[in-house]
Design a protein around this motif. Structure first.
Motif, short mmCIF file in Angstrom:
data_model
loop_
_atom_site.label_atom_id
_atom_site.label_comp_id
_atom_site.label_asym_id
_atom_site.label_seq_id
_atom_site.Cartn_x
_atom_site.Cartn_y
_atom_site.Cartn_z
N LYS A 103 0.83 -1.11 0.02
CA LYS A 103 -0.11 0.01 -0.13
C LYS A 103 0.93 1.29 0.02
O LYS A 103 0.63 2.14 -0.83
N GLN A 104 1.97 1.29 0.82
CA GLN A 104 2.85 2.38 0.85
C GLN A 104 3.58 2.64 -0.54
O GLN A 104 3.63 3.78 -0.84
N ARG A 105 3.92 1.43 -1.25
CA ARG A 105 4.99 1.53 -2.17
C ARG A 105 4.00 1.96 -3.30
O ARG A 105 4.54 2.75 -4.37
N ASP A 106 2.95 1.37 -3.55
CA ASP A 106 2.23 1.57 -4.73
C ASP A 106 1.15 2.52 -4.66
O ASP A 106 0.42 3.01 -5.64
N GLY A 107 0.62 2.98 -3.48
CA GLY A 107 -0.66 3.88 -3.24
C GLY A 107 -1.81 2.91 -3.46
O GLY A 107 -2.90 3.36 -3.75
N SER A 108 -1.87 1.68 -3.80
CA SER A 108 -2.78 0.96 -4.00
C SER A 108 -3.70 0.59 -2.66
O SER A 108 -3.42 0.56 -1.44
N ASN A 109 -4.96 0.27 -2.99
CA ASN A 109 -5.96 0.07 -1.74
C ASN A 109 -5.88 -1.26 -1.32
O ASN A 109 -5.37 -2.16 -2.12
N GLU A 110 -6.52 -1.47 -0.06
CA GLU A 110 -6.21 -2.89 0.39
C GLU A 110 -6.79 -4.00 -0.34
O GLU A 110 -6.54 -5.03 -0.21
N GLU A 111 -8.22 -3.60 -0.74
CA GLU A 111 -8.66 -4.75 -1.51
C GLU A 111 -7.75 -5.12 -2.81
O GLU A 111 -7.59 -6.23 -3.07
N LEU A 112 -7.45 -4.31 -3.68
CA LEU A 112 -6.19 -4.60 -4.55
C LEU A 112 -5.03 -5.56 -4.14
O LEU A 112 -4.69 -6.46 -4.66
N VAL A 113 -4.58 -5.00 -2.99
CA VAL A 113 -3.38 -5.43 -2.35
C VAL A 113 -3.71 -7.07 -2.02
O VAL A 113 -2.89 -8.03 -2.27
N LYS A 114 -4.87 -7.29 -1.47
CA LYS A 114 -5.32 -8.84 -1.04
C LYS A 114 -5.63 -9.54 -2.40
O LYS A 114 -5.19 -10.66 -2.31
N LYS A 115 -6.11 -9.00 -3.42
CA LYS A 115 -6.17 -9.83 -4.74
C LYS A 115 -4.73 -9.83 -5.04
O LYS A 115 -4.48 -11.25 -5.75
N ILE A 116 -3.82 -9.25 -4.99
CA ILE A 116 -2.36 -9.48 -5.30
C ILE A 116 -1.85 -10.60 -4.59
O ILE A 116 -1.15 -11.63 -5.13
#
Length: 163
Positions: A103-116
């Motif tokens: 989340k810090q590195r990419d600015g991605s939201n938690e939902e997307l991070v969990k999909k990754i």
């Protein structure tokens, strides 16, 4: 994934120009949003990239003149095509810390991070497949110590094995 290479052009043709940033390079955040929300697109991208990546890696290994080489392949174990490496090193953190860092590195939201993360093999399986593990959750001094120990180990092993 360099601009204007055949593989780059194939990807842009498939996904469209909206996956490019203002300089005409791949917008990895945009592509990540697409492939982690459309499994068929992720599959297409992997099938397009993995053979080319493996060929490039093997070419670079043949040019290796050092005692050993370290390949940085984020989805090596998921690809199932890692029989050409001598050892598997996993850089490990808890899933909670992994989520926080992405989340810090990419600015991605938690939902997307969990999909990754869900697209990766489970942490315990990854650790079981590892020959070596570096715990990346502590202070840099501790991580440096782990790296130095592995470097010494790999130098020793390289005396009996080819790069």
């Amino acid at each position: 994934m360099q601009k204007d290479t055949p593989l780059f052009n194939k990807i842009v043709k498939h996904f469209g120009n909206h996956i490019l940033n203002e300089t005409g390079e791949l917008d990895r955040s945009e592509l990540r949003l697409i492939i982690f929300n459309a499994p068929e697109e992720k599959k297409w991208l992997e099938e397009s990239l993995h053979p080319a990546i493996k060929t490039e890696i093997q070419s670079q290994i043949l040019q290796c003149t050092s005692a050993y080489a370290v390949l940085v392949v984020p989805l090596l174990l998921e690809s199932g095509t890692y029989n050409f490496v001598n050892r598997v090193l996993v850089i490990d953190v808890t899933e909670t810390l992994q989520i926080e860092r992405i989340k810090q590195r990419d600015g991605s939201n938690e939902e997307l991070v969990k999909k990754i993360i869900a697209a990766q093999i489970p942490r315990q399986q990854r650790l079981l497949l590892a020959d070596d593990i570096i715990d990346n959750s502590g202070p840099i001094s501790l991580i440096r110590h782990q790296v130095e120990n592995l470097h010494a180990k790999y130098l020793q092993e390289s005396k009996t094995e080819a790069c």
